[in-house]
Scaffold this motif. Structure first.
Motif, PDB file in Angstrom:
ATOM      1  N   THR A  12       0.838  -1.200   0.000  1.00 18.97           N
ATOM      2  CA  THR A  12       0.000   0.000   0.000  1.00 18.97           C
ATOM      3  C   THR A  12       0.874   1.252   0.000  1.00 18.97           C
ATOM      4  O   THR A  12       2.053   1.215   0.383  1.00 18.97           O
ATOM      5  CB  THR A  12      -0.942   0.029   1.223  1.00 18.97           C
ATOM      6  OG1 THR A  12      -0.132   0.085   2.414  1.00 18.97           O
ATOM      7  CG2 THR A  12      -1.838  -1.193   1.274  1.00 18.97           C
ATOM      8  N   CYS A  13       0.274   2.370  -0.443  1.00 18.45           N
ATOM      9  CA  CYS A  13       1.009   3.642  -0.449  1.00 18.45           C
ATOM     10  C   CYS A  13       0.015   4.791  -0.305  1.00 18.45           C
ATOM     11  O   CYS A  13      -1.196   4.588  -0.414  1.00 18.45           O
ATOM     12  CB  CYS A  13       1.807   3.811  -1.746  1.00 18.45           C
ATOM     13  SG  CYS A  13       0.780   3.874  -3.221  1.00 18.45           S
ATOM     14  N   LYS A  18       1.562   5.706  -6.201  1.00 19.90           N
ATOM     15  CA  LYS A  18       1.688   4.372  -6.809  1.00 19.90           C
ATOM     16  C   LYS A  18       2.558   4.383  -8.081  1.00 19.90           C
ATOM     17  O   LYS A  18       3.215   3.392  -8.378  1.00 19.90           O
ATOM     18  CB  LYS A  18       0.307   3.761  -7.092  1.00 19.90           C
ATOM     19  CG  LYS A  18      -0.337   4.252  -8.355  1.00 19.90           C
ATOM     20  CD  LYS A  18      -1.316   3.257  -8.894  1.00 19.90           C
ATOM     21  CE  LYS A  18      -2.199   3.821  -9.975  1.00 19.90           C
ATOM     22  NZ  LYS A  18      -1.587   4.582 -11.047  1.00 19.90           N
ATOM     23  N   GLN A  22       5.408   1.505  -8.057  1.00 21.89           N
ATOM     24  CA  GLN A  22       5.463   0.406  -9.050  1.00 21.89           C
ATOM     25  C   GLN A  22       6.883   0.195  -9.598  1.00 21.89           C
ATOM     26  O   GLN A  22       7.396  -0.931  -9.530  1.00 21.89           O
ATOM     27  CB  GLN A  22       4.468   0.672 -10.188  1.00 21.89           C
ATOM     28  CG  GLN A  22       4.529  -0.432 -11.228  1.00 21.89           C
ATOM     29  CD  GLN A  22       3.544  -0.253 -12.369  1.00 21.89           C
ATOM     30  OE1 GLN A  22       2.590   0.508 -12.262  1.00 21.89           O
ATOM     31  NE2 GLN A  22       3.772  -0.967 -13.450  1.00 21.89           N
ATOM     32  N   THR A  35      -2.324  -2.618 -10.326  1.00 19.80           N
ATOM     33  CA  THR A  35      -2.103  -1.412  -9.500  1.00 19.80           C
ATOM     34  C   THR A  35      -3.443  -0.741  -9.270  1.00 19.80           C
ATOM     35  O   THR A  35      -4.366  -0.890 -10.069  1.00 19.80           O
ATOM     36  CB  THR A  35      -1.176  -0.389 -10.194  1.00 19.80           C
ATOM     37  OG1 THR A  35      -1.837   0.097 -11.350  1.00 19.80           O
ATOM     38  CG2 THR A  35       0.159  -0.989 -10.573  1.00 19.80           C
ATOM     39  N   GLY A  39      -2.285   1.349  -3.944  1.00 20.66           N
ATOM     40  CA  GLY A  39      -1.187   0.394  -3.846  1.00 20.66           C
ATOM     41  C   GLY A  39      -0.951  -0.443  -5.077  1.00 20.66           C
ATOM     42  O   GLY A  39      -1.559  -0.238  -6.135  1.00 20.66           O
ATOM     43  N   VAL A  40      -0.061  -1.413  -4.911  1.00 25.09           N
ATOM     44  CA  VAL A  40       0.381  -2.274  -6.008  1.00 25.09           C
ATOM     45  C   VAL A  40       0.321  -3.722  -5.529  1.00 25.09           C
ATOM     46  O   VAL A  40       0.764  -4.030  -4.417  1.00 25.09           O
ATOM     47  CB  VAL A  40       1.840  -1.911  -6.398  1.00 25.09           C
ATOM     48  CG1 VAL A  40       2.385  -2.856  -7.457  1.00 25.09           C
ATOM     49  CG2 VAL A  40       1.918  -0.470  -6.887  1.00 25.09           C
ATOM     50  N   ALA A  59       6.419   3.205  -0.055  1.00 21.21           N
ATOM     51  CA  ALA A  59       5.333   2.333   0.435  1.00 21.21           C
ATOM     52  C   ALA A  59       4.906   2.690   1.853  1.00 21.21           C
ATOM     53  O   ALA A  59       5.667   3.299   2.610  1.00 21.21           O
ATOM     54  CB  ALA A  59       5.812   0.883   0.412  1.00 21.21           C
TER      55      ALA A  59
END
Ligand SMILES: C[S@@+](CC[C@H](N)C(=O)[O-])C[C@H]1O[C@@H](n2cnc3c(N)ncnc32)[C@H](O)[C@@H]1O
Length: 396
Positions: A12-13, A18, A22, A35, A39-40, A59
């Motif tokens: 998560t971010c 993101k 990534q 994505t 988050g990713v 992150a």
């Protein structure tokens, strides 16, 4: 649970980050499954989670998927959570924190599902071992995350615990400091990689300068933290963790910098705080600090990057004062910064108009809940001929 078992990992971010997260994940050799704004999604083992936690700059949390299931009610949630072998993951001596994000018609608050998850976990551990872990809001030990959307639910082991943006170097925050993960994202958006000069007037507590120095050294963002969520689960292996850290540390560039990192602020206290924070982060020797008005910052010759995060203001008197500051920033860029590329993080459109320069690019970031723009200004020397293009995230 096997330490090498490959499962989905949700990293998560913060909003707006993101696009920087990534490539960070890809650069560490992970595939990207999908994505989304927060988050990713990637895939890997529990050991991979340790690697991600240690390395990632933008992150918040690295979440290791334990189970994914259909869920129509709190009782179904309890039943499903009870099927996870928690006794092989959490020692009854540990402390448990459950974090829930719920968006389903059956429930309109998170407290109840949170309690159901916690009960299911501790009841099972008590049944299997005879004792149960304590639980509460502290994220310094074992953290479990529930996502429940409509009739789908996901239960993750939060291998970070406290958010990764808490690097542990900012012992002196000063005024309106940027979150460390946001500062890292901003530095990445400028294309800075240590091979350019970077100047940070109005540096405050030094977050942008310190993140730039960490990037230039290729020093892992997690290297200053001693605690992570993964260290509190039963399958954690100290030897594997030590080896992984040592292997990653071998890639740190220790031989100083070829280029300069300059950080200034008008407030002596800010410079004192920034210097202390940089010392804690182990990068004080890489940053040239000085206390001065931004307009008196000594710039390196040639093409460099300038990043400024002026105050946005909210009260009327403050705004009138800031209009003058923004106009002076515009004058500084026009008169002293030719040849450089400048980036300004702006949280107030009216104030940015006072700069009197046309931005060539804008990127949206969020500073807390304030929507901001990182404005890019290419400051040509002499006549307005485009000079050699520096490829950055902002110009892609
Ligand atoms: C929003 S804060 C920067 C916060 C910083 N990015 C951080 O993470 O800590 C703005 C900073 O600009 C500084 N400042 C205000 N007016 C200034 C001026 N005329 N010249 C230089 N610095 C100034 C303030 O002292 C403050 O530290």
């Amino acid at each position: 649970m096997d330490i090498q078992e490959r499962r989905n990992i949700l990293v998560t971010c913060g909003p707006g980050l993101k696009d920087y997260l990534q490539p960070e994940i890809e650069a560490l050799g992970f595939e990207i499954i999908s994505t989304h704004a927060g988050g990713v999604l990637t895939r890997g083992s529990f050991v991979d989670c340790m690697k991600l936690n240690f390395s990632l700059r933008t992150a918040y949390n690295v979440l290791y998927l334990l189970r994914q299931f259909r869920c129509g009610s709190p009782d179904a949630l309890y039943k499903q959570i009870s099927t996870v072998p928690w006794e092989s993951i959490i020692d009854p001596e540990e402390y448990l924190c459950v974090v829930s994000q719920v968006d389903t018609k059956t429930i309109n608050h998170t407290r109840y599902p949170n309690m159901k998850v916690k009960d299911a976990i501790v009841d099972r551990i008590k049944r299997k071992t005879g004792s149960r872990p304590d639980s509460g809001p502290d994220r310094n030990s074992v953290v479990v995350n529930l996502f429940w959307k409509d009739d789908k639910a996901w239960i993750y082991l939060n291998t970070s615990g406290v958010k990764l943006s808490d690097r542990n170097y900012r012992k002196m925050p000063h005024k309106a400091p940027l979150r460390e993960s946001l500062a890292a994202g901003i530095v990445m958006a400028t294309g800075f990689d240590g091979s350019q000069d970077i100047v940070l007037p109005m540096c405050g507590s030094g977050t942008l300068a310190i993140e730039a120095a960490l990037i230039a050294m290729n020093k892992p963002a997690g290297s200053l933290r001693s605690n992570f969520g993964f260290k509190h689960v039963k399958i954690f292996d100290e030897q594997i963790w030590k080896k992984l850290r040592n292997d990653i540390r071998k890639t740190i560039r220790k031989n100083g910098l070829k280029k300069r990192i300059i950080a200034t602020d008008i407030d002596e206290q800010a410079i004192y705080a920034a210097r202390q924070n940089a010392r804690t982060a182990g990068v004080e020797h890489l940053i040239e600090f000085s206390a001065c008005d931004f307009a008196d910052t000594q710039l390196p010759t040639g093409e460099g990057i300038i990043v400024m995060n002026p105050e946005y203001g909210s009260r009327l008197g403050e705004l009138e004062q800031l209009e003058k500051v923004y106009k002076r920033i515009g004058d500084f860029l026009k008169q002293r910064c030719a040849g450089h590329t400048a980036y300004l993080l702006i949280g107030n459109k009216e104030l940015s108009a006072k700069i009197g320069l046309k931005a060539s690019h804008r990127i949206v970031f969020y500073n807390g809940n304030i929507e901001c723009r990182l404005l890019k200004y290419e400051l040509y020397k002499g006549t307005k001929q485009p000079r050699k293009h520096i490829q950055t995230h902002a110009s892609k």
